[in-house]
Write a protein that holds these residues in place. Structure first.
Motif, mmCIF file in Angstrom:
data_model
loop_
_atom_site.group_PDB
_atom_site.id
_atom_site.type_symbol
_atom_site.label_atom_id
_atom_site.label_comp_id
_atom_site.label_asym_id
_atom_site.label_seq_id
_atom_site.Cartn_x
_atom_site.Cartn_y
_atom_site.Cartn_z
ATOM 1 N N SER A 119 39.833 35.077 53.035
ATOM 2 C CA SER A 119 39.349 35.928 54.118
ATOM 3 C C SER A 119 38.855 37.262 53.563
ATOM 4 O O SER A 119 39.505 37.886 52.730
ATOM 5 C CB SER A 119 40.483 36.169 55.113
ATOM 6 O OG SER A 119 40.107 37.142 56.044
ATOM 7 N N ILE A 120 37.701 37.702 54.049
ATOM 8 C CA ILE A 120 37.174 38.999 53.638
ATOM 9 C C ILE A 120 38.005 40.122 54.234
ATOM 10 O O ILE A 120 38.053 41.219 53.698
ATOM 11 C CB ILE A 120 35.680 39.129 54.012
ATOM 12 C CG1 ILE A 120 35.052 40.365 53.351
ATOM 13 C CG2 ILE A 120 35.522 39.212 55.521
ATOM 14 C CD1 ILE A 120 34.963 40.253 51.873
ATOM 15 N N GLY A 121 38.716 39.830 55.331
ATOM 16 C CA GLY A 121 39.600 40.833 55.921
ATOM 17 C C GLY A 121 40.693 41.253 54.967
ATOM 18 O O GLY A 121 41.139 42.396 54.977
ATOM 19 N N ALA A 122 41.147 40.338 54.131
ATOM 20 C CA ALA A 122 42.166 40.677 53.139
ATOM 21 C C ALA A 122 41.602 41.623 52.091
ATOM 22 O O ALA A 122 42.304 42.527 51.621
ATOM 23 C CB ALA A 122 42.705 39.412 52.483
ATOM 24 N N ALA A 123 40.351 41.455 51.719
ATOM 25 C CA ALA A 123 39.733 42.375 50.761
ATOM 26 C C ALA A 123 39.572 43.765 51.374
ATOM 27 O O ALA A 123 39.803 44.780 50.709
ATOM 28 C CB ALA A 123 38.382 41.831 50.308
ATOM 29 N N ILE A 124 39.209 43.809 52.637
ATOM 30 C CA ILE A 124 39.117 45.101 53.330
ATOM 31 C C ILE A 124 40.498 45.730 53.423
ATOM 32 O O ILE A 124 40.660 46.929 53.218
ATOM 33 C CB ILE A 124 38.476 44.911 54.714
ATOM 34 C CG1 ILE A 124 37.016 44.499 54.555
ATOM 35 C CG2 ILE A 124 38.590 46.176 55.557
ATOM 36 C CD1 ILE A 124 36.357 44.063 55.837
ATOM 37 N N LEU A 125 41.503 44.885 53.712
ATOM 38 C CA LEU A 125 42.878 45.366 53.759
ATOM 39 C C LEU A 125 43.292 45.950 52.417
ATOM 40 O O LEU A 125 44.098 46.861 52.360
ATOM 41 C CB LEU A 125 43.810 44.218 54.153
ATOM 42 C CG LEU A 125 45.293 44.521 54.266
ATOM 43 C CD1 LEU A 125 45.557 45.395 55.476
ATOM 44 C CD2 LEU A 125 46.079 43.241 54.372
ATOM 45 N N ALA A 126 42.720 45.455 51.356
ATOM 46 C CA ALA A 126 43.072 45.954 50.024
ATOM 47 C C ALA A 126 42.439 47.302 49.737
ATOM 48 O O ALA A 126 43.114 48.240 49.337
ATOM 49 C CB ALA A 126 42.645 44.950 48.965
ATOM 50 N N PHE A 127 41.161 47.405 49.926
ATOM 51 C CA PHE A 127 40.433 48.549 49.401
ATOM 52 C C PHE A 127 40.455 49.776 50.294
ATOM 53 O O PHE A 127 40.562 50.891 49.792
ATOM 54 C CB PHE A 127 39.001 48.156 49.065
ATOM 55 C CG PHE A 127 38.935 47.185 47.936
ATOM 56 C CD1 PHE A 127 39.345 47.535 46.667
ATOM 57 C CD2 PHE A 127 38.490 45.896 48.147
ATOM 58 C CE1 PHE A 127 39.307 46.630 45.620
ATOM 59 C CE2 PHE A 127 38.444 44.984 47.107
ATOM 60 C CZ PHE A 127 38.855 45.354 45.842
#
Length: 147
Positions: A119-127
């Motif tokens: 999920s790209i949401g997890a990458a957003i959650l990261a950065f």
């Protein structure tokens, strides 16, 4: 238009239910299948939360903010700081190191979550929160060192 003509046009738009294919018969809707996170996703989110707590709470304990210097009660005037309230550069460095450590934990756990779910949401959650925490820590550390 009268209410009868509107009602008649609504009835004309519905397909006939008798005498047609079985395809046009009333059919039940499929049940809603809510996504259920597995244990790995929950663990990644728990580690992310732990990193967030480390990045915010530990620096607040190492270098506590001094709310007595400017008070709303005294009309915003600066009061003398209590004895021992000055922070050493070592304390500020430890607080900033804890912020960076917590941000790295957040980043690694969110990356693991992204790899697991795709999920790209997890990458957003990261950065996004990681950047905000590190940038805020750097600003606060700079302000404390320049006092």
């Amino acid at each position: 238009m009268s209410s009868q003509s509107r009602a008649g046009s609504a009835h004309a738009a519905t397909p006939p239910t008798s005498g047609g294919d079985a395809h046009h018969e009333h059919r039940a809707l499929a049940p809603i299948r809510w996504p259920k996170p597995d244990k790995g996703v929950i663990a990644s989110l728990a580690v992310f939360t732990l990193g967030l707590v480390i990045a915010i709470l530990v620096p607040a304990l190492v270098a506590p903010p001094d709310f007595e210097q400017t008070s709303l009660i005294t009309g915003g005037t600066a009061e003398p700081a209590p004895e021992g309230a000055d922070l050493t550069p070592a304390q500020i460095g430890i607080a900033m190191a804890a912020t960076v450590l917590g941000a790295l934990i957040m980043l690694v756990s969110a990356y693991a979550l992204h790899r697991r779910t795709g999920s790209i949401g997890a990458a957003i959650l990261a950065f996004v929160p990681t950047f905000v925490v590190v940038a805020s820590g750097a600003i606060i550390a700079t302000m404390l060192l320049l006092q």
